[in-house]
Design a protein around this motif. Structure first.
Motif, short mmCIF file in Angstrom:
data_model
loop_
_atom_site.label_atom_id
_atom_site.label_comp_id
_atom_site.label_asym_id
_atom_site.label_seq_id
_atom_site.Cartn_x
_atom_site.Cartn_y
_atom_site.Cartn_z
N MET A 131 75.72 79.47 63.70
CA MET A 131 74.94 78.55 62.86
C MET A 131 73.51 78.52 63.36
SD MET A 131 74.86 76.74 60.21
CE MET A 131 76.47 76.17 59.66
N GLN A 160 77.54 72.00 64.26
CA GLN A 160 76.74 71.47 65.37
C GLN A 160 76.83 69.95 65.40
OE1 GLN A 160 73.63 73.23 63.20
NE2 GLN A 160 73.10 74.78 64.73
N ARG A 181 83.94 76.82 65.23
CA ARG A 181 83.43 76.66 66.61
C ARG A 181 82.58 75.39 66.60
NH1 ARG A 181 79.04 80.74 68.00
NH2 ARG A 181 80.72 82.16 68.53
N LYS A 184 77.00 71.70 70.33
CA LYS A 184 76.07 70.58 70.13
C LYS A 184 74.94 70.96 69.18
CE LYS A 184 76.78 68.34 74.59
NZ LYS A 184 76.21 68.16 75.95
N GLY A 185 74.45 72.20 69.26
CA GLY A 185 73.32 72.62 68.43
C GLY A 185 72.12 72.92 69.30
N ALA A 186 71.41 74.01 69.00
CA ALA A 186 70.40 74.53 69.92
C ALA A 186 68.98 74.54 69.36
CB ALA A 186 70.79 75.95 70.34
N THR A 223 81.13 74.45 74.84
CA THR A 223 80.28 73.56 75.64
C THR A 223 80.44 73.88 77.12
OG1 THR A 223 79.79 71.23 76.15
CG2 THR A 223 82.10 71.77 75.74
N HIS A 224 79.39 73.52 77.90
CA HIS A 224 79.49 73.59 79.36
C HIS A 224 79.42 72.20 79.94
CE1 HIS A 224 77.06 76.86 77.61
NE2 HIS A 224 77.92 77.63 78.23
N ARG A 286 68.01 79.09 75.64
CA ARG A 286 68.77 78.83 76.88
C ARG A 286 67.91 78.06 77.87
NH1 ARG A 286 71.50 80.72 73.44
NH2 ARG A 286 71.66 78.51 73.17
N GLU A 289 67.73 74.43 77.11
CA GLU A 289 68.92 73.67 77.48
C GLU A 289 68.90 73.27 78.95
OE1 GLU A 289 71.49 76.08 74.23
OE2 GLU A 289 71.68 76.60 76.33
N ARG A 290 68.13 74.02 79.76
CA ARG A 290 68.15 73.72 81.19
C ARG A 290 66.76 73.93 81.78
NH1 ARG A 290 69.99 75.70 86.28
NH2 ARG A 290 70.86 73.93 87.41
P1 FDA Z 1 74.43 70.59 77.95
O1 FDA Z 1 73.23 71.22 77.37
O2 FDA Z 1 74.42 69.13 78.20
O3 FDA Z 1 74.80 71.36 79.28
C1 FDA Z 1 75.80 70.90 80.17
C2 FDA Z 1 75.64 71.63 81.50
O4 FDA Z 1 75.87 73.03 81.31
C3 FDA Z 1 74.22 71.56 82.07
O5 FDA Z 1 74.04 70.39 82.84
C4 FDA Z 1 74.14 72.82 82.88
O6 FDA Z 1 74.82 72.66 84.10
C5 FDA Z 1 74.94 73.80 82.05
N1 FDA Z 1 74.08 74.54 81.11
C6 FDA Z 1 74.01 74.38 79.76
N2 FDA Z 1 73.15 75.26 79.22
C7 FDA Z 1 72.65 75.98 80.25
C8 FDA Z 1 71.72 77.04 80.36
N3 FDA Z 1 71.13 77.52 79.27
N4 FDA Z 1 71.44 77.55 81.58
C9 FDA Z 1 72.05 77.07 82.69
N5 FDA Z 1 72.95 76.06 82.64
C10 FDA Z 1 73.25 75.52 81.46
N6 FDA Z 1 74.16 76.62 69.11
C11 FDA Z 1 73.83 76.72 67.81
O7 FDA Z 1 72.95 75.99 67.34
N7 FDA Z 1 74.46 77.62 67.00
C12 FDA Z 1 75.46 78.42 67.46
O8 FDA Z 1 76.01 79.22 66.69
C13 FDA Z 1 75.82 78.31 68.83
N8 FDA Z 1 76.79 79.09 69.35
C14 FDA Z 1 77.24 78.86 70.64
C15 FDA Z 1 78.32 79.57 71.15
C16 FDA Z 1 78.82 79.28 72.40
C17 FDA Z 1 80.01 80.03 72.92
C18 FDA Z 1 78.20 78.25 73.20
C19 FDA Z 1 78.74 77.87 74.54
C20 FDA Z 1 77.10 77.59 72.71
C21 FDA Z 1 76.59 77.89 71.45
N9 FDA Z 1 75.47 77.25 70.97
C22 FDA Z 1 75.14 77.39 69.64
C23 FDA Z 1 74.59 76.48 71.89
C24 FDA Z 1 74.94 75.00 71.92
O9 FDA Z 1 74.60 74.42 70.70
C25 FDA Z 1 74.21 74.27 73.05
O10 FDA Z 1 72.83 74.41 72.86
C26 FDA Z 1 74.56 74.76 74.45
O11 FDA Z 1 75.91 75.06 74.56
C27 FDA Z 1 74.24 73.68 75.50
O12 FDA Z 1 75.01 72.53 75.27
P2 FDA Z 1 76.23 72.08 76.22
O13 FDA Z 1 77.29 71.52 75.34
O14 FDA Z 1 76.64 73.18 77.09
O15 FDA Z 1 75.70 70.83 77.01
#
Ligand code: FDA
Length: 319
Positions: A131, A160, A181, A184-186, A223-224, A286, A289-290
């Protein structure tokens, strides 16, 4: 604030030229990207499989404007699908509609994507449509529904949790029978469309996760975030939802410790492994996100740019 700035830079061609021109940034991209070639992708998938992880392969590229580039992207996916089948890899693929030509025309998109879907179906390989920003949410879901109504299966979408509309989309996709899937959304989205508060995004994620685990079709919980993973495990355990009913999904290069831990506990984990030359917008998302990674990036750009000499950089060999 920093997140918004980085997401803004992800769409700037001047910033792209500056940032992609520095060897150190290319080095940083390697943390998140398997490499530029299909062979490098295959090596990364094999390594993931050897650690008990499944994979989803992504050829980097988005917002493609020319038919030629969109055809080349489809060719690359056909090649990847063929390698997955031939090498017996435990992997599927993730792609973006705008990479396949959504901004050119619906007719072109359908024909170009058709080649990829045919190859995927021949190998029994699942295709996920990533997405993109909210400009594309309706178009993506509608293109997905069209494919579904034509009888195409083994395809799935991404929703998202930061978008206010997502709970309704989750219900629609569950009713359709489609695999979702959840992430959260990027992208940078306005308040009118998306929750801005971290806890609201999390609460929305948990609401959607519960519906998907109870009534969805093999959802991917992407998610992470430790809190989101804990909430998912608690819900699954409480409701008696087994490890075969869903999978966790994480990005290549992010929280490998967590990936291993979940696998060791018997949960399924799929890693999203990107490859290709067009890594700039992916890397910037990426970093957004961090922000801790940005300190390293800023240092490397400064050292490599003409400005670097003002700050004591006297050449790469240290003279
Ligand atoms: P959060 O951002 O709160 O991160 C939690 C913890 O994870 C952080 O404290 C850190 O430790 C670690 N972490 C997270 N991101 C990191 C990074 N870049 N570098 C280092 N450490 C990091 N989005 C979207 O809009 N469209 C899509 O199609 C997808 N597809 C997708 C596929 C998959 C398999 C994943 C895992 C993610 C996506 N995303 C995505 C991205 C998603 O929307 C989101 O931006 C990221 O997963 C970060 O969110 P978290 O839920 O991990 O939480």
């Amino acid at each position: 604030m920093l997140r918004q700035g980085l997401l803004f830079l992800s769409e700037s061609s001047a910033a792209r030229r500056l940032i992609t021109g520095t060897p150190l940034t290319r080095g940083l991209s390697r943390r998140f990207v398997a490499g530029e070639t299909v062979d490098e992708l295959v090596d990364a998938v094999r390594a993931a499989n050897a650690e008990g992880l499944t994979a989803t392969a992504n050829y980097l590229g988005e917002s493609v404007k020319s038919e030629e580039a969109a055809r080349a992207a489809a060719d690359r996916y056909v090649e990847v699908l063929e390698r997955i089948r031939r090498d017996g890899l435990d992997a599927n693929v993730s792609l973006k509609f705008t990479q396949m030509g959504q901004n050119i025309s619906d007719t072109f998109l359908r024909a170009n994507l058709g080649r990829v879907l045919e190859q995927a179906q021949a190998g029994g390989i699942f295709v996920r449509f990533d997405m993109e920003s909210s400009d594309y949410t309706d178009r993506t879901l509608s293109a997905f529904r069209t494919l579904w109504s034509e009888g195409v299966r083994d395809i799935g979408v991404v929703l998202q949790s930061y978008l206010r509309r997502t709970q309704a989309d989750v219900e629609r996709m569950v009713d359709l029978g489609a695999r979702v899937r959840l992430c959260k959304g990027a992208y940078a989205e306005p308040e009118r469309l998306a929750y801005q508060d971290r806890e609201e995004v999390r609460a929305s994620f948990v609401r959607a996760m519960e519906v998907l685990l109870s009534r969805g079709h093999y959802p991917g919980i992407a998610t992470h975030d430790d809190a989101m993973i804990r909430a998912t495990l608690e819900y699954a355990n409480r409701e008696g939802i087994g490890a075969d009913r869903f999978e966790f999904q994480m990005l290549h290069g992010v929280r490998r410790d967590l990936q291993q831990q979940l696998v060791a506990q018997g949960w399924r984990v799929r890693v999203y492994i990107p490859f290709g030359e067009a890594w700039y917008p992916y890397l910037m998302r990426r970093l957004a996100e961090r922000p801790a990674n940005v300190v390293f990036l800023a240092g490397s750009v400064l050292k490599e740019s003409p400005l670097g000499s003002l700050f004591g950089n006297h050449g790469r060999d240290g003279r």
